[in-house]
Design a protein around this motif. Sequence first.
Motif, PDB file in Angstrom:
ATOM      1  N   ALA A  39      16.886  40.346  -1.976  1.00  0.00           N
ATOM      2  CA  ALA A  39      15.559  40.713  -1.469  1.00  0.00           C
ATOM      3  C   ALA A  39      14.980  39.555  -0.666  1.00  0.00           C
ATOM      4  O   ALA A  39      15.118  38.394  -1.051  1.00  0.00           O
ATOM      5  N   PRO A  40      14.336  39.837   0.461  1.00  0.00           N
ATOM      6  CA  PRO A  40      13.788  38.760   1.288  1.00  0.00           C
ATOM      7  C   PRO A  40      12.578  38.095   0.647  1.00  0.00           C
ATOM      8  O   PRO A  40      11.789  38.730  -0.049  1.00  0.00           O
ATOM      9  N   PHE A  41      12.461  36.809   0.884  1.00  0.00           N
ATOM     10  CA  PHE A  41      11.335  36.003   0.429  1.00  0.00           C
ATOM     11  C   PHE A  41      10.070  36.445   1.173  1.00  0.00           C
ATOM     12  O   PHE A  41      10.082  36.606   2.395  1.00  0.00           O
ATOM     13  N   LYS A  48       5.676  36.579  -6.810  1.00  0.00           N
ATOM     14  CA  LYS A  48       5.407  37.300  -8.060  1.00  0.00           C
ATOM     15  C   LYS A  48       6.652  38.086  -8.464  1.00  0.00           C
ATOM     16  O   LYS A  48       6.740  39.302  -8.245  1.00  0.00           O
ATOM     17  N   PRO A  49       7.633  37.411  -9.047  1.00  0.00           N
ATOM     18  CA  PRO A  49       8.877  38.091  -9.422  1.00  0.00           C
ATOM     19  C   PRO A  49       8.654  39.093 -10.554  1.00  0.00           C
ATOM     20  O   PRO A  49       7.770  38.920 -11.393  1.00  0.00           O
ATOM     21  N   ASP A  50       9.467  40.142 -10.559  1.00  0.00           N
ATOM     22  CA  ASP A  50       9.377  41.165 -11.610  1.00  0.00           C
ATOM     23  C   ASP A  50      10.097  40.754 -12.883  1.00  0.00           C
ATOM     24  O   ASP A  50       9.828  41.314 -13.952  1.00  0.00           O
ATOM     25  N   HIS A  51      11.024  39.800 -12.763  1.00  0.00           N
ATOM     26  CA  HIS A  51      11.850  39.420 -13.899  1.00  0.00           C
ATOM     27  C   HIS A  51      11.872  37.907 -14.058  1.00  0.00           C
ATOM     28  O   HIS A  51      11.236  37.180 -13.288  1.00  0.00           O
ATOM     29  N   SER A  52      12.635  37.470 -15.036  1.00  0.00           N
ATOM     30  CA  SER A  52      12.765  36.045 -15.336  1.00  0.00           C
ATOM     31  C   SER A  52      14.232  35.646 -15.371  1.00  0.00           C
ATOM     32  O   SER A  52      15.112  36.478 -15.640  1.00  0.00           O
ATOM     33  N   GLY A  56      17.366  37.836  -7.475  1.00  0.00           N
ATOM     34  CA  GLY A  56      17.252  36.727  -6.545  1.00  0.00           C
ATOM     35  C   GLY A  56      16.502  37.063  -5.272  1.00  0.00           C
ATOM     36  O   GLY A  56      16.436  38.225  -4.844  1.00  0.00           O
ATOM     37  N   LEU A  57      15.928  36.040  -4.657  1.00  0.00           N
ATOM     38  CA  LEU A  57      15.251  36.163  -3.371  1.00  0.00           C
ATOM     39  C   LEU A  57      15.989  35.319  -2.341  1.00  0.00           C
ATOM     40  O   LEU A  57      16.620  34.318  -2.671  1.00  0.00           O
ATOM     41  N   ARG A  58      15.872  35.722  -1.083  1.00  0.00           N
ATOM     42  CA  ARG A  58      16.552  35.006   0.002  1.00  0.00           C
ATOM     43  C   ARG A  58      15.537  34.556   1.039  1.00  0.00           C
ATOM     44  O   ARG A  58      14.793  35.367   1.591  1.00  0.00           O
ATOM     45  N   GLY A  85      18.578  30.632  -1.442  1.00  0.00           N
ATOM     46  CA  GLY A  85      18.294  31.639  -2.459  1.00  0.00           C
ATOM     47  C   GLY A  85      17.426  31.058  -3.562  1.00  0.00           C
ATOM     48  O   GLY A  85      17.468  29.850  -3.840  1.00  0.00           O
ATOM     49  N   PHE A  86      16.625  31.933  -4.193  1.00  0.00           N
ATOM     50  CA  PHE A  86      15.743  31.516  -5.278  1.00  0.00           C
ATOM     51  C   PHE A  86      15.990  32.370  -6.517  1.00  0.00           C
ATOM     52  O   PHE A  86      16.150  33.590  -6.420  1.00  0.00           O
ATOM     53  N   GLY A  87      15.982  31.719  -7.673  1.00  0.00           N
ATOM     54  CA  GLY A  87      15.959  32.398  -8.956  1.00  0.00           C
ATOM     55  C   GLY A  87      14.713  31.944  -9.692  1.00  0.00           C
ATOM     56  O   GLY A  87      14.660  30.809 -10.183  1.00  0.00           O
ATOM     57  N   LEU A  88      13.686  32.794  -9.749  1.00  0.00           N
ATOM     58  CA  LEU A  88      12.372  32.416 -10.253  1.00  0.00           C
ATOM     59  C   LEU A  88      12.072  33.082 -11.589  1.00  0.00           C
ATOM     60  O   LEU A  88      12.881  33.842 -12.111  1.00  0.00           O
ATOM     61  N   ASN A  89      10.902  32.803 -12.136  1.00  0.00           N
ATOM     62  CA  ASN A  89      10.491  33.362 -13.425  1.00  0.00           C
ATOM     63  C   ASN A  89       9.112  34.004 -13.302  1.00  0.00           C
ATOM     64  O   ASN A  89       8.284  33.576 -12.505  1.00  0.00           O
ATOM     65  N   ASN A  90       8.886  35.016 -14.130  1.00  0.00           N
ATOM     66  CA  ASN A  90       7.558  35.637 -14.175  1.00  0.00           C
ATOM     67  C   ASN A  90       6.791  35.241 -15.431  1.00  0.00           C
ATOM     68  O   ASN A  90       5.719  35.761 -15.707  1.00  0.00           O
TER      69      ASN A  90
END
Length: 270
Positions: free
Chosen positions: A43-45, A137-141, A156-158, A164-169
Amino acid sequence: MERIQEALAKARAQRQQGSTTRTQHAATPGPSQPVEESWAALAPFKLNRAALKRNRVVASEPGRDAAPYDLLRTKIIHQAQTNGWRRVAIVSPDMGAGKSTTLANLAFSFERQRDMRVMCIDLDLRRPALHKVLAQKPDHSMAELLDGHLRFSEHGLRLGERVGFGLNNGPASNPSELLLSRAAREALDGIEQDYSPDLTFFDISPLNASDDNIAFLQNVDCAVIIAAAESTPMSRIDQAERQVAELTNVMGIVLNKCRYVSDAEGYDYY
């Protein structure tokens, strides 16, 4: 202090096993689809430049303000390529040093480095902040991914084509146990296998906050220590360097939040 020493001893005992596991995974067959397709499917950033500016992500656009992060990026690339390092932890002695802000700025700096792919993973599972700095605002962690309930392709976001990003909610309930688990190691190995990043950065919790970082440092090749000018005592920097050096390589120490810079800072030819 006793808990930290116990965690250090346990992590040292497991580090060799972790290194062997990463080597074995590196020899496994490649991803089920081309790397380019895996990246394109992320998914795009969602870029919010006003929010990034408020959060001091000054490297989102090239220029004088981005120059220190571009210089840091170049130094990281040089050391990583010289030593064959691929996994880099971003850690600080104490809270408030700006490690998440530093990584956010580095991410945008690397996005302009056209011949590299980079992953930025938030593993500060007690007090995640990278998503806030990036105004996402990610949906997951990442906790859901590390325990096998989520795939990175779903989370992940691109940013552009190369970051790429792996973020937390939100925080995780059992970060230490999760970061030490075999499932977590396999999940991270899976990301490397599917996306083949040249470098993977991990934003991990401050050294004085818990033993989460000690549990995880055995899984990286090196670490960058972020210290805050006029805030982090030299004794804490020395202590942090010793703790990190017992578990992995110290790539360097970055002095953040400096109020005074030289006239040469940010110099370019334009």
